[in-house]
Design an enzyme around this catalytic site. Structure first.
Site, PDB file in Angstrom:
ATOM      1  N   LYS A 125       9.045  -3.458   2.427  1.00 31.09           N
ATOM      2  CA  LYS A 125       8.772  -4.197   3.664  1.00 31.09           C
ATOM      3  C   LYS A 125       9.704  -3.724   4.795  1.00 31.09           C
ATOM      4  O   LYS A 125       9.245  -3.378   5.887  1.00 31.09           O
ATOM      5  CB  LYS A 125       8.948  -5.693   3.402  1.00 31.09           C
ATOM      6  CG  LYS A 125       8.324  -6.561   4.461  1.00 31.09           C
ATOM      7  CD  LYS A 125       8.370  -8.018   4.052  1.00 31.09           C
ATOM      8  CE  LYS A 125       9.472  -8.719   4.795  1.00 31.09           C
ATOM      9  NZ  LYS A 125       9.598 -10.130   4.510  1.00 31.09           N
ATOM     10  N   ASP A 143       4.307  -8.882   5.094  1.00 30.50           N
ATOM     11  CA  ASP A 143       5.092 -10.118   5.092  1.00 30.50           C
ATOM     12  C   ASP A 143       4.140 -11.302   4.882  1.00 30.50           C
ATOM     13  O   ASP A 143       2.935 -11.134   4.702  1.00 30.50           O
ATOM     14  CB  ASP A 143       5.890 -10.270   6.391  1.00 30.50           C
ATOM     15  CG  ASP A 143       4.992 -10.446   7.603  1.00 30.50           C
ATOM     16  OD1 ASP A 143       3.749 -10.484   7.444  1.00 30.50           O
ATOM     17  OD2 ASP A 143       5.519 -10.550   8.722  1.00 30.50           O
TER      18      ASP A 143
END
Ligand code: SF4
Length: 217
Positions: A125, A143
């Site tokens: 991420k 996310d």
């Protein structure tokens, strides 16, 4: 090349979001300094962007360069990062990744996933966030907003929550150069329209494309 149905749909979603949110800026205020984006991305785990922005101001005024942070006193760093939660781990990782940046990467943020993942505390991420905003080569930042909304839109089953799998499913649907802006926009959209608990489907610009809406209306 002819687009698949899912690519066509993603094209429509991306274009509509771009019309609603022409400014696709990252919610983290990283002052055009890739190292700061890296540190702030790591701090944002289980913490709000607003809190990270606030904490980062103090953090970077005391430690303005990776070298300064590498030499920081760990207890002092922990005290500053306490409001962000998980502060012991975050302080250790910030110090160590700053050291690695100086010693292993000549002070430059790596421009590829493999090297970014060698930095402590950096997962896909954060790596995609950095690759996207700094080098424009990052894939989807999966996310909580991206996972929830793309599931509701029907790009994969809503029950799917695995970030790495979702990144693989979404990646072929939009050119890489657009994925980072898409994710910044989806964060804004998730905050003001497609919230987790009470999505505002009646005023949603994506309502006609949404599987969740179809199922629940
Ligand atoms: S229609 Fe509702 S659930 Fe679907 S994207 Fe819009 S706000 Fe979210």
């Amino acid at each position: 090349m002819k687009l698949t149905k899912k690519q066509e749909k993603m094209r429509a979603v991306a274009d509509r979001l771009a019309a609603v949110y022409p400014d696709a800026a990252c919610a983290l205020k990283w002052d055009d300094d890739p190292w700061k984006l890296l540190i702030m991305g790591c701090l944002s785990a289980q913490c709000t962007d607003a809190r990270v922005n606030l904490t980062a101001k103090e953090l970077f005024s005391l430690y303005p360069t990776p070298g300064d942070m590498a030499d920081a006193d760990l207890a002092e760093l922990e005290a500053i990062l306490r409001p962000c939660g998980l502060f012991r781990t975050k302080a250790k990782n910030a110090k160590e990744s700053s050291r690695m940046l100086v010693e292993t990467f000549d002070g430059r943020l790596p421009d590829n996933m493999e090297e970014l993942l060698t930095l402590p505390g950096v997962g896909r991420k954060v790596a995609n966030l950095c690759l996207g905003d700094v080098y424009h080569t990052g894939s989807f930042v999966t996310d909580t907003h991206c996972i929830r909304i793309c599931g509701r839109l029907g790009f994969y089953p809503e029950s799917e929550k695995n970030p790495a799998k979702i990144e693989r499913l979404l990646d072929p649907l939009l050119p890489r150069a657009e994925q980072s802006d898409f994710c910044h926009r989806i964060v804004n959209f998730g905050r003001d329209t497609c919230q987790a608990r009470a999505p505002k489907c009646d005023i949603c610009p994506l309502a006609d494309l949404c599987e969740h809406r179809k199922k629940n209306s």
